[in-house]
Structure formats: C-alpha cells, structure tokens
Design a protein around this motif. Structure first.
Motif, PDB file in Angstrom:
ATOM      1  N   GLY A 200       0.800  -1.221   0.000  1.00 38.53           N
ATOM      2  CA  GLY A 200       0.000   0.000   0.000  1.00 38.53           C
ATOM      3  C   GLY A 200       0.830   1.266   0.000  1.00 38.53           C
ATOM      4  O   GLY A 200       0.297   2.375  -0.014  1.00 38.53           O
ATOM      5  N   GLU A 201       2.156   1.128   0.075  1.00 40.23           N
ATOM      6  CA  GLU A 201       3.105   2.241  -0.047  1.00 40.23           C
ATOM      7  C   GLU A 201       2.928   3.304   1.043  1.00 40.23           C
ATOM      8  O   GLU A 201       3.278   4.469   0.835  1.00 40.23           O
ATOM      9  CB  GLU A 201       3.002   2.888  -1.431  1.00 40.23           C
ATOM     10  CG  GLU A 201       3.286   1.936  -2.565  1.00 40.23           C
ATOM     11  CD  GLU A 201       3.151   2.581  -3.924  1.00 40.23           C
ATOM     12  OE1 GLU A 201       3.542   3.757  -4.077  1.00 40.23           O
ATOM     13  OE2 GLU A 201       2.627   1.901  -4.842  1.00 40.23           O
ATOM     14  N   ASP A 203       0.393   4.738   1.919  1.00 44.28           N
ATOM     15  CA  ASP A 203      -0.526   5.749   1.375  1.00 44.28           C
ATOM     16  C   ASP A 203      -1.953   5.316   1.692  1.00 44.28           C
ATOM     17  O   ASP A 203      -2.362   4.221   1.303  1.00 44.28           O
ATOM     18  CB  ASP A 203      -0.323   5.869  -0.133  1.00 44.28           C
ATOM     19  CG  ASP A 203      -1.236   6.904  -0.764  1.00 44.28           C
ATOM     20  OD1 ASP A 203      -2.427   6.593  -0.973  1.00 44.28           O
ATOM     21  OD2 ASP A 203      -0.757   8.016  -1.035  1.00 44.28           O
ATOM     22  N   LYS A 206      -4.080   4.393  -1.520  1.00 42.26           N
ATOM     23  CA  LYS A 206      -3.578   3.181  -2.171  1.00 42.26           C
ATOM     24  C   LYS A 206      -3.819   1.950  -1.307  1.00 42.26           C
ATOM     25  O   LYS A 206      -4.158   0.875  -1.818  1.00 42.26           O
ATOM     26  CB  LYS A 206      -2.097   3.337  -2.483  1.00 42.26           C
ATOM     27  CG  LYS A 206      -1.793   4.346  -3.573  1.00 42.26           C
ATOM     28  CD  LYS A 206      -0.298   4.461  -3.835  1.00 42.26           C
ATOM     29  CE  LYS A 206      -0.008   5.498  -4.913  1.00 42.26           C
ATOM     30  NZ  LYS A 206       1.453   5.644  -5.162  1.00 42.26           N
ATOM     31  N   ASP A 209      -7.413   0.925  -1.656  1.00 44.68           N
ATOM     32  CA  ASP A 209      -7.640   0.251  -2.934  1.00 44.68           C
ATOM     33  C   ASP A 209      -7.146  -1.194  -2.885  1.00 44.68           C
ATOM     34  O   ASP A 209      -7.804  -2.112  -3.387  1.00 44.68           O
ATOM     35  CB  ASP A 209      -6.926   1.001  -4.064  1.00 44.68           C
ATOM     36  CG  ASP A 209      -7.612   2.306  -4.432  1.00 44.68           C
ATOM     37  OD1 ASP A 209      -8.787   2.478  -4.059  1.00 44.68           O
ATOM     38  OD2 ASP A 209      -6.965   3.144  -5.093  1.00 44.68           O
ATOM     39  N   LYS A 210      -5.977  -1.382  -2.266  1.00 45.64           N
ATOM     40  CA  LYS A 210      -5.427  -2.733  -2.158  1.00 45.64           C
ATOM     41  C   LYS A 210      -6.330  -3.617  -1.294  1.00 45.64           C
ATOM     42  O   LYS A 210      -6.574  -4.789  -1.611  1.00 45.64           O
ATOM     43  CB  LYS A 210      -4.025  -2.684  -1.554  1.00 45.64           C
ATOM     44  CG  LYS A 210      -3.002  -1.920  -2.380  1.00 45.64           C
ATOM     45  CD  LYS A 210      -2.694  -2.598  -3.689  1.00 45.64           C
ATOM     46  CE  LYS A 210      -1.570  -1.858  -4.422  1.00 45.64           C
ATOM     47  NZ  LYS A 210      -1.246  -2.485  -5.722  1.00 45.64           N
TER      48      LYS A 210
END
Length: 321
Positions: A200-201, A203, A206, A209-210
């Motif tokens: 997910g970095e 973030d 993100k 979304d993952k």
C-alpha cells in the motif's frame, strides 16, 4: 513483555513533563551545549511527532538543542538524502537518521561523509543496510512484531482459514514485519494460509484500494494484517464497509487507529514506543559526542500489544497517551 517494557516506560515517566513544554518549531531544548540533528522518515505523522517529543525531551534534560526534520511523505528518498547532506554540512554534535526505503542505497556514501567530518551517527526506527558507520541502531524488533501479530491473529481465529497482508513498502521495516508475520504462519499455523500480500506504499488511498481488491478476491478471509497504521486503518475501514467479520490486526497507532480499536473494528495492534526511541537516539548521540560509545550495536525499542480490552489500562496509556 511487561519486564521488557518497564525500562521504556521509566524513561517516559522521567521525562514526560519536559516533553509537554517543548518548542513548537523544528528545534527543541536550545542551550549552549551544542546541537543534535534528527532526520526522520517524515515530518508530521503522529508517530514521528512522538519521536520528536522524545528527542526534544532528551535535549532539554541533557542540555543540547535538537533539530528535527524529514520529508513530507515516506516516499521521498532523494529529498531525505538532501536533508541528511544538509545536516552533515551543518556539523552538529551528532546525527540521528531514520532511512526511508528510497534512501537506503544513497545513505551509505553520506554515512562515510559524516564519519570523515567526525560526526557520530545513530540510526533509528529502521536499520540501514550497507554501512558500518552508525554507532548504533535504535529500532523495534520489526520481524518480531510481525511474528507477534501473527501469533495474536492465530489466537483470535483459531488458526484456521485464509489471511492476507497489506504492507507499507517492500523493503526495510515493512519487509521485516511482513516476513515475520508470514514466517510465523507458515511455521506455526498449518491450517492457515496467507493468500495475498499487497504493497500500500504507506498511502491511505492506495492501501484502501489494495484492501478492496483483496476482499473482492477473497471475501472468505478470516484475518487481515496491516504493517503500519495507514494499512491497518484502510483494512479496517474496508472490512467494516463491506460488513465482513474478519479479524484485523496491525502495527503502530494513531488517533484513527485508537478510535477503530475502541469501536472494535480492529482486534489489536502492536504499538511501538516512539517517544522513547527519540529519547534514546539523542541520549546516545550526546554520549558519543563526549567519547562514550554505546555498549550495544542494536538497541531494541520495546512495544506493547493493545486491544479494546486493555486500551484504557495504565500500562497502555503511558505509551499511547
């Protein structure tokens, strides 16, 4: 665990009052005793602000100025390296450095520059690969925390079923926590399978979304692990939005994590002691500036398991409060 945490809590109690009076800017504890510079992974997240509080508390107690800097996000390795170079050019008493994933390759050269300039360096939060220059590394046992999260999830689920992971990166602390979790499951829970691992970095969007993608592919998950607060929050929010009964565990706290814990949407998190990490880093650097090298190369900053049941206990509140 209680015995291991006692030392960290003692430091918190000893200096907690001075932390409350720290300056609002980047510097803290301004005195004539010199200056210590800390370069964190980021400059504003709750975790790093706790590191800053501990560092400034140590500075005030030990009679040195502490400056605290870092990029806006944890994915700006080049910017962090520039900040490290600036700190070296300023020739402080010592430098504390928490390397981002993107700074791992470039940092060893700058470590050599610091050593040539006679500036002691202590790495904190995340070990730095490829350099023997740092006098010590002050960090949590990230692989151990991943394993502990897995152990707790096995207890919560009975050790049967599918689980998934969202990590906040692919190297450094994220990789250590991810691998510690996965290795524990493989070695100790034969009835449990890690069916997906996503990055997910660190973030929030993100990570959400993952989490959404994993849950669409595996709605029958029994457990979900996030390696940092952003991933854990994203998982809990998505699980709640879909009305699924999945046990969510993670690492690191923030106000949102604690709210979700209180609401029962997160089953438990392993919380580090960032205040004590900052305090220890400055203390080591001040000692090093006086010619006193640490007796250990790797210094573990202890952590604690927090659940909806113990969040209000004195032991937990002294760490997260």
């Amino acid at each position: 665990m209680k015995k291991l945490i006692a030392g960290a809590l003692g430091a918190l109690l000893a200096v907690g009052m001075t932390a409350c009076g720290s300056d609002s800017g980047n510097g803290g504890g301004t005195t004539d005793g010199g200056r210590v510079a800390l370069i964190a992974k980021a400059n504003s997240a709750e975790y790093w602000m706790k590191v800053k509080e501990g560092a400034e508390a140590a500075g005030k107690e030990l009679g040195v100025e502490v400056t605290f800097n870092g990029p806006d996000t944890e994915s700006e390795g080049d910017k962090q390296l520039n900040q490290l170079q600036t700190a070296i050019n300023d020739k402080p008493l010592g430098i504390g450095f928490a390397p981002q994933d993107g700074a791992q390759d470039g940092a060893p050269r700058l470590m050599d520059d610091a050593q040539a300039a006679g500036i002691p360096v202590v790495v904190f939060d995340t070990p730095l690969a490829g350099s023997d220059v740092p006098l010590a590394t002050v960090a949590s046992d990230n692989e151990g925390m991943g394993a502990q999260a897995a152990e707790k999830l096995v207890e919560l689920t009975g050790g049967e079923g599918k689980v998934a992971i969202i990590a906040h990166g692919e190297v450094g602390t994220a990789a250590a926590r991810r691998d510690g979790f996965r290795d524990y499951i493989e070695q100790n829970a034969p009835g449990m399978e890690v069916v997906d691992v996503q990055n997910g970095e660190s973030d929030p969007a993100k990570s959400r979304d993952k989490a959404q993608g994993i849950l669409q592919a595996h709605p029958d998950l029994v457990g979900f692990f996030g390696t940092d607060d952003d991933s854990t929050i994203a998982i809990a929010d998505e699980v709640d939005a879909k009305g699924l009964h999945i046990k969510v565990v993670g690492i690191d706290s923030s106000p949102d994590v604690l709210t979700l814990l209180t609401e029962g949407k997160i089953a438990g998190v392993i919380v580090q002691n960032p205040f004590n990490m900052g305090y220890q880093t400055v203390e080591l650097l001040v000692n090093a500036s006086k010619g006193e090298e640490p007796t250990e190369k790797n210094i573990v900053s202890e952590s604690i398991w927090v659940t909806p049941d113990n969040i209000d206990s004195e032991e937990v509140q002294q760490v997260i409060g």
